[in-house]
Design a protein around this motif. Structure first.
Motif, PDB file in Angstrom:
ATOM      1  N   LYS A 146       4.799  16.669  -9.939  1.00 16.10           N
ATOM      2  CA  LYS A 146       6.167  16.172  -9.795  1.00 16.10           C
ATOM      3  C   LYS A 146       7.080  17.324  -9.389  1.00 16.10           C
ATOM      4  CE  LYS A 146       5.785  12.526 -13.205  1.00 16.10           C
ATOM      5  NZ  LYS A 146       6.285  11.946 -14.425  1.00 16.10           N
ATOM      6  N   ALA A 147       7.939  17.033  -8.443  1.00 16.48           N
ATOM      7  CA  ALA A 147       8.926  18.015  -8.010  1.00 16.48           C
ATOM      8  C   ALA A 147      10.175  17.256  -7.566  1.00 16.48           C
ATOM      9  CB  ALA A 147       8.384  18.875  -6.880  1.00 16.48           C
ATOM     10  N   PRO A 148      11.081  17.015  -8.506  1.00 16.63           N
ATOM     11  CA  PRO A 148      12.290  16.277  -8.146  1.00 16.63           C
ATOM     12  C   PRO A 148      13.038  16.968  -7.011  1.00 16.63           C
ATOM     13  CG  PRO A 148      12.203  16.716 -10.513  1.00 16.63           C
ATOM     14  CD  PRO A 148      11.075  17.452  -9.874  1.00 16.63           C
ATOM     15  N   LYS A 149      13.335  16.203  -5.987  1.00 21.04           N
ATOM     16  CA  LYS A 149      14.077  16.704  -4.817  1.00 21.04           C
ATOM     17  C   LYS A 149      13.387  17.903  -4.175  1.00 21.04           C
ATOM     18  CE  LYS A 149      18.417  14.883  -6.432  1.00 21.04           C
ATOM     19  NZ  LYS A 149      19.798  15.097  -6.747  1.00 21.04           N
ATOM     20  N   GLY A 150      12.068  18.001  -4.297  1.00 13.64           N
ATOM     21  CA  GLY A 150      11.309  19.051  -3.614  1.00 13.64           C
ATOM     22  C   GLY A 150      11.357  20.420  -4.268  1.00 13.64           C
ATOM     23  N   SER A 151      11.866  20.511  -5.492  1.00 11.33           N
ATOM     24  CA  SER A 151      11.909  21.824  -6.148  1.00 11.33           C
ATOM     25  C   SER A 151      11.175  21.765  -7.483  1.00 11.33           C
ATOM     26  CB  SER A 151      13.353  22.286  -6.350  1.00 11.33           C
ATOM     27  OG  SER A 151      14.031  21.403  -7.195  1.00 11.33           O
ATOM     28  N   PHE A 152      10.701  22.927  -7.906  1.00 11.72           N
ATOM     29  CA  PHE A 152       9.980  22.994  -9.171  1.00 11.72           C
ATOM     30  C   PHE A 152      10.077  24.400  -9.743  1.00 11.72           C
ATOM     31  CE2 PHE A 152       6.993  24.113  -5.857  1.00 11.72           C
ATOM     32  CZ  PHE A 152       6.331  25.217  -6.358  1.00 11.72           C
ATOM     33  N   LYS A 153       9.785  24.508 -11.023  1.00 17.71           N
ATOM     34  CA  LYS A 153       9.713  25.788 -11.724  1.00 17.71           C
ATOM     35  C   LYS A 153       8.524  25.679 -12.664  1.00 17.71           C
ATOM     36  CE  LYS A 153      13.488  27.897 -12.731  1.00 17.71           C
ATOM     37  NZ  LYS A 153      14.727  28.421 -13.318  1.00 17.71           N
ATOM     38  N   VAL A 154       7.631  26.646 -12.603  1.00 18.20           N
ATOM     39  CA  VAL A 154       6.400  26.569 -13.376  1.00 18.20           C
ATOM     40  C   VAL A 154       5.982  27.968 -13.832  1.00 18.20           C
ATOM     41  CG1 VAL A 154       4.919  26.716 -11.325  1.00 18.20           C
ATOM     42  CG2 VAL A 154       4.081  25.564 -13.351  1.00 18.20           C
ATOM     43  N   SER A 155       5.323  28.022 -14.966  1.00 20.55           N
ATOM     44  CA  SER A 155       4.776  29.293 -15.456  1.00 20.55           C
ATOM     45  C   SER A 155       3.457  29.560 -14.753  1.00 20.55           C
ATOM     46  CB  SER A 155       4.545  29.240 -16.959  1.00 20.55           C
ATOM     47  OG  SER A 155       5.777  29.110 -17.629  1.00 20.55           O
TER      48      SER A 155
ATOM     49  N   PRO B  47      -0.378  26.290 -12.179  1.00 24.48           N
ATOM     50  CA  PRO B  47      -0.990  24.963 -12.297  1.00 24.48           C
ATOM     51  C   PRO B  47      -0.635  24.054 -11.128  1.00 24.48           C
ATOM     52  CG  PRO B  47       0.515  25.398 -14.138  1.00 24.48           C
ATOM     53  CD  PRO B  47       0.564  26.574 -13.235  1.00 24.48           C
ATOM     54  N   LEU B  48      -1.503  23.078 -10.896  1.00 24.40           N
ATOM     55  CA  LEU B  48      -1.211  22.058  -9.896  1.00 24.40           C
ATOM     56  C   LEU B  48       0.050  21.319 -10.310  1.00 24.40           C
ATOM     57  CD1 LEU B  48      -4.778  20.585  -9.290  1.00 24.40           C
ATOM     58  CD2 LEU B  48      -3.533  22.211  -7.873  1.00 24.40           C
ATOM     59  N   ILE B  49       0.856  20.972  -9.338  1.00 23.54           N
ATOM     60  CA  ILE B  49       2.138  20.334  -9.607  1.00 23.54           C
ATOM     61  C   ILE B  49       2.055  18.887  -9.155  1.00 23.54           C
ATOM     62  CG2 ILE B  49       4.584  20.349  -9.007  1.00 23.54           C
ATOM     63  CD1 ILE B  49       4.118  23.397  -8.457  1.00 23.54           C
TER      64      ILE B  49
ATOM     65  N   VAL C 256       0.837  -1.204   0.000  1.00 27.70           N
ATOM     66  CA  VAL C 256       0.000   0.000   0.000  1.00 27.70           C
ATOM     67  C   VAL C 256       0.864   1.243   0.000  1.00 27.70           C
ATOM     68  CG1 VAL C 256      -1.650   1.341   1.361  1.00 27.70           C
ATOM     69  CG2 VAL C 256      -2.015  -1.104   1.011  1.00 27.70           C
ATOM     70  N   SER C 257       1.906   1.290   0.818  1.00 31.37           N
ATOM     71  CA  SER C 257       2.749   2.481   0.836  1.00 31.37           C
ATOM     72  C   SER C 257       3.534   2.622  -0.459  1.00 31.37           C
ATOM     73  CB  SER C 257       3.678   2.501   2.046  1.00 31.37           C
ATOM     74  OG  SER C 257       4.386   1.309   2.162  1.00 31.37           O
ATOM     75  N   GLY C 258       3.851   1.525  -1.119  1.00 29.38           N
ATOM     76  CA  GLY C 258       4.524   1.596  -2.410  1.00 29.38           C
ATOM     77  C   GLY C 258       3.607   2.067  -3.514  1.00 29.38           C
ATOM     78  N   CYS C 259       2.307   1.850  -3.353  1.00 32.75           N
ATOM     79  CA  CYS C 259       1.340   2.250  -4.373  1.00 32.75           C
ATOM     80  C   CYS C 259       0.907   3.695  -4.237  1.00 32.75           C
ATOM     81  CB  CYS C 259       0.090   1.368  -4.301  1.00 32.75           C
ATOM     82  SG  CYS C 259       0.409  -0.326  -4.799  1.00 32.75           S
ATOM     83  N   GLN C 260       1.175   4.304  -3.109  1.00 29.26           N
ATOM     84  CA  GLN C 260       0.775   5.689  -2.942  1.00 29.26           C
ATOM     85  C   GLN C 260       1.586   6.558  -3.880  1.00 29.26           C
ATOM     86  OE1 GLN C 260       1.377   6.474   1.195  1.00 29.26           O
ATOM     87  NE2 GLN C 260      -0.616   5.664   1.769  1.00 29.26           N
ATOM     88  N   SER C 261       0.992   7.657  -4.265  1.00 30.41           N
ATOM     89  CA  SER C 261       1.651   8.561  -5.203  1.00 30.41           C
ATOM     90  C   SER C 261       2.958   9.086  -4.621  1.00 30.41           C
ATOM     91  CB  SER C 261       0.715   9.727  -5.526  1.00 30.41           C
ATOM     92  OG  SER C 261       1.404  10.677  -6.287  1.00 30.41           O
ATOM     93  N   GLN C 262       4.004   8.947  -5.342  1.00 27.71           N
ATOM     94  CA  GLN C 262       5.294   9.478  -4.917  1.00 27.71           C
ATOM     95  C   GLN C 262       5.504  10.876  -5.491  1.00 27.71           C
ATOM     96  OE1 GLN C 262       7.268   7.825  -2.695  1.00 27.71           O
ATOM     97  NE2 GLN C 262       5.597   6.365  -2.614  1.00 27.71           N
ATOM     98  N   THR C 263       4.497  11.432  -6.135  1.00 32.20           N
ATOM     99  CA  THR C 263       4.650  12.726  -6.771  1.00 32.20           C
ATOM    100  C   THR C 263       3.897  13.828  -6.022  1.00 32.20           C
ATOM    101  OG1 THR C 263       2.769  12.320  -8.208  1.00 32.20           O
ATOM    102  CG2 THR C 263       4.938  11.686  -9.035  1.00 32.20           C
ATOM    103  N   ASP C 264       3.356  13.520  -4.826  1.00 39.19           N
ATOM    104  CA  ASP C 264       2.705  14.563  -4.058  1.00 39.19           C
ATOM    105  C   ASP C 264       3.754  15.585  -3.659  1.00 39.19           C
ATOM    106  OD1 ASP C 264       0.333  13.252  -4.263  1.00 39.19           O
ATOM    107  OD2 ASP C 264       0.455  12.314  -2.293  1.00 39.19           O
ATOM    108  N   VAL C 265       3.596  16.802  -4.119  1.00 36.15           N
ATOM    109  CA  VAL C 265       4.593  17.819  -3.865  1.00 36.15           C
ATOM    110  C   VAL C 265       4.419  18.417  -2.481  1.00 36.15           C
ATOM    111  CG1 VAL C 265       5.480  20.042  -4.628  1.00 36.15           C
ATOM    112  CG2 VAL C 265       4.782  18.351  -6.289  1.00 36.15           C
ATOM    113  N   PHE C 266       3.197  18.776  -2.150  1.00 31.40           N
ATOM    114  CA  PHE C 266       2.942  19.466  -0.896  1.00 31.40           C
ATOM    115  C   PHE C 266       2.240  18.532   0.085  1.00 31.40           C
ATOM    116  CE2 PHE C 266       2.289  23.046  -4.093  1.00 31.40           C
ATOM    117  CZ  PHE C 266       3.638  23.319  -4.154  1.00 31.40           C
TER     118      PHE C 266
END
Length: 128
Positions: free
Chosen positions: A61-70, A57-59, A15-25
């Motif tokens: 994916k944020a590799p290593k907790g960082s992101f850049k978005v318009s 926009p909703l994010i 179950v923990s492996g199936c949870q989304s690993q892309t939740d940013v916040f």
């Protein structure tokens, strides 16, 4: 009993492996004084600034907790809210969860250091 424990641990791992690993916040709402970041109609809205707000926009994916978005910055020009395109850079620190958002409007750099939770203040600004 041992089989039941083994089954339980395997279930937890799956179950923990199936949870989304892309939740940013890790929380829905972040704030700094009057400023608040929350989801609104399918996007993030940074509000609570005097006569201005920003959307991006909703994010997912944020590799290593960082992101850049318009995004777009809206400021009141005396008649209506005018829209300006911006690029928002974000970083989520892991020690004490802090979401740092930065962007530039015109020649002004803006930085918000947001903590989990709703805004603790309500600021009133007259927009003329």
């Amino acid at each position: 009993m041992k089989k039941l424990k083994a089954f339980w641990w395997i279930t937890v791992l799956i179950v923990s492996g199936c949870q989304s690993q892309t939740d940013v916040f890790p929380t829905d709402t972040w704030s700094e004084g009057c400023v608040e970041l929350a989801t609104n109609q399918g996007e993030y809205r940074l509000s609570g600034m005097c006569c201005a707000y920003a959307v991006f926009p909703l994010i997912d994916k944020a590799p290593k907790g960082s992101f850049k978005v318009s995004g777009r910055y809206y400021s009141f020009n005396g008649v209506e809210y005018a829209s300006i395109p911006i690029e928002i850079t974000g970083e989520l620190t892991s020690k004490d969860p802090t979401l740092i958002l930065s962007y530039t409007v015109g020649s002004q750099s803006k930085v918000h250091r947001l903590k989990p939770g709703r805004a603790t203040m309500s600021c009133y600004c007259g927009c003329f």
